[in-house]
Write a protein that holds these residues in place. Sequence first.
Motif, mmCIF file in Angstrom:
data_model
loop_
_atom_site.group_PDB
_atom_site.id
_atom_site.type_symbol
_atom_site.label_atom_id
_atom_site.label_comp_id
_atom_site.label_asym_id
_atom_site.label_seq_id
_atom_site.Cartn_x
_atom_site.Cartn_y
_atom_site.Cartn_z
ATOM 1 N N ILE A 84 -21.607 -10.772 -10.812
ATOM 2 C CA ILE A 84 -20.160 -10.534 -10.833
ATOM 3 C C ILE A 84 -19.728 -10.086 -12.226
ATOM 4 C CG2 ILE A 84 -17.884 -11.512 -10.339
ATOM 5 C CD1 ILE A 84 -19.541 -13.791 -8.856
ATOM 6 N N THR A 85 -20.263 -10.756 -13.241
ATOM 7 C CA THR A 85 -19.913 -10.375 -14.612
ATOM 8 C C THR A 85 -20.337 -8.940 -14.900
ATOM 9 O OG1 THR A 85 -20.095 -12.676 -15.370
ATOM 10 C CG2 THR A 85 -20.223 -10.959 -17.048
ATOM 11 N N ALA A 86 -21.491 -8.538 -14.377
ATOM 12 C CA ALA A 86 -21.950 -7.157 -14.581
ATOM 13 C C ALA A 86 -20.988 -6.174 -13.917
ATOM 14 C CB ALA A 86 -23.356 -6.993 -14.012
ATOM 15 N N ARG A 87 -20.485 -6.516 -12.741
ATOM 16 C CA ARG A 87 -19.508 -5.649 -12.064
ATOM 17 C C ARG A 87 -18.227 -5.540 -12.883
ATOM 18 N NH1 ARG A 87 -18.677 -8.167 -6.341
ATOM 19 N NH2 ARG A 87 -17.208 -6.423 -6.169
ATOM 20 N N TRP A 88 -17.808 -6.655 -13.471
ATOM 21 C CA TRP A 88 -16.588 -6.653 -14.287
ATOM 22 C C TRP A 88 -16.786 -5.808 -15.540
ATOM 23 C CZ3 TRP A 88 -16.083 -9.788 -18.972
ATOM 24 C CH2 TRP A 88 -14.829 -9.678 -19.561
ATOM 25 N N LEU A 89 -17.970 -5.927 -16.158
ATOM 26 C CA LEU A 89 -18.228 -5.190 -17.385
ATOM 27 C C LEU A 89 -18.248 -3.683 -17.161
ATOM 28 C CD1 LEU A 89 -20.895 -7.428 -19.151
ATOM 29 C CD2 LEU A 89 -18.518 -7.058 -19.834
ATOM 30 N N GLU A 90 -18.521 -3.255 -15.930
ATOM 31 C CA GLU A 90 -18.459 -1.826 -15.637
ATOM 32 C C GLU A 90 -17.052 -1.279 -15.903
ATOM 33 O OE1 GLU A 90 -19.780 -1.030 -11.711
ATOM 34 O OE2 GLU A 90 -21.809 -1.780 -12.042
ATOM 35 N N TYR A 91 -16.054 -2.106 -15.673
ATOM 36 C CA TYR A 91 -14.671 -1.696 -15.951
ATOM 37 C C TYR A 91 -14.321 -1.898 -17.422
ATOM 38 C CZ TYR A 91 -13.881 -1.487 -10.907
ATOM 39 O OH TYR A 91 -13.956 -1.156 -9.574
ATOM 40 N N GLU A 92 -14.839 -2.958 -18.006
ATOM 41 C CA GLU A 92 -14.487 -3.278 -19.377
ATOM 42 C C GLU A 92 -15.139 -2.350 -20.390
ATOM 43 O OE1 GLU A 92 -12.383 -5.899 -20.856
ATOM 44 O OE2 GLU A 92 -11.635 -5.389 -18.867
ATOM 45 N N LEU A 93 -16.300 -1.798 -20.067
ATOM 46 C CA LEU A 93 -17.050 -0.994 -21.034
ATOM 47 C C LEU A 93 -17.028 0.500 -20.723
ATOM 48 C CD1 LEU A 93 -20.183 -3.268 -21.561
ATOM 49 C CD2 LEU A 93 -18.070 -3.195 -22.888
ATOM 50 N N ASP A 94 -16.508 0.885 -19.577
ATOM 51 C CA ASP A 94 -16.471 2.293 -19.177
ATOM 52 C C ASP A 94 -15.045 2.809 -19.328
ATOM 53 O OD1 ASP A 94 -16.404 4.754 -17.872
ATOM 54 O OD2 ASP A 94 -17.940 4.162 -16.435
ATOM 55 N N VAL A 95 -14.801 3.615 -20.355
ATOM 56 C CA VAL A 95 -13.451 4.121 -20.612
ATOM 57 C C VAL A 95 -12.956 4.964 -19.441
ATOM 58 C CG1 VAL A 95 -12.037 5.559 -22.138
ATOM 59 C CG2 VAL A 95 -13.767 4.035 -23.105
ATOM 60 N N GLY A 96 -13.868 5.687 -18.792
ATOM 61 C CA GLY A 96 -13.475 6.482 -17.637
ATOM 62 C C GLY A 96 -12.915 5.622 -16.521
ATOM 63 N N LYS A 97 -13.559 4.476 -16.259
ATOM 64 C CA LYS A 97 -13.061 3.560 -15.231
ATOM 65 C C LYS A 97 -11.758 2.905 -15.669
ATOM 66 C CE LYS A 97 -16.839 2.260 -12.225
ATOM 67 N NZ LYS A 97 -17.490 1.125 -11.540
ATOM 68 N N MET A 98 -11.615 2.636 -16.962
ATOM 69 C CA MET A 98 -10.356 2.075 -17.462
ATOM 70 C C MET A 98 -9.201 3.021 -17.189
ATOM 71 S SD MET A 98 -11.062 0.327 -21.147
ATOM 72 C CE MET A 98 -12.100 -1.108 -21.339
#
Length: 241
Positions: A84-98
């Motif tokens: 779950i944390t890895a899924r969250w980090l995809e949003y936190e570390l990917d500026v495109g997803k942000m």
Amino acid sequence: MEPFFTFLSHYWWLAFPLMGVAGGAARAWEKNARGRHKRRLEILQAKSELKAAKTGAAAISPQASDATAGSSPLARVLQSHDDITARWLEYELDVGKMIAYPAMSDGRQPLTAAFLRAKRAADGLRPDSSTAVLTPEQLREYREAVIDYEAAFDVAERDARRLKDSGFTDAERRRLDTAQQLLRTAVDTAATPAERQLAYRRVREELDGLLSISDEAIDTLERRVALELPSHATERPDARS
């Protein structure tokens, strides 16, 4: 009591605006209460769906569910926590997803805030390692916290994908669109280093004041943009002030 009744006889008309104010406050409270109730129901439904999906998967494919049979129950919960944390980090570390789903990084959004609270609760109960000795009650409490964490993430993710950039003005959405287009150039290996560096700087300028981007996300983006950027390109916003 006589002065009080004298006051009422002269200012009886104040009752009407006061009733309006009280009514407005009551309606606002009721609206907030309905919103909180709706969010609780969404999270409860997500938890129910999550448990049903895991039970169904185990029934359909016992071998798949036993893939980690050699692992302890605690190790399996820890793995779920990490997933779950890895899924969250995809949003936190990917500026495109942000840029695409800004609500996932906005703690002011109620469902995102609920997810972050669930994350803190699960993190607080997480043992140091899979070899930690927990009582059955402690393991149950930690497992339930991880289930809550996953359910809250699923609800927040669905809401963020529904909202997208709807919380921004037209002008702000245009800036987000521009930043997204520039981002493609910034990470395009076919572009020249100068083009990528210029696009990177413009991305930062377009997002300034719109999104709160962590240093870790910026570091991740910079590694994608180029092997090394000039120091002025990697300078943090607070360093310029």
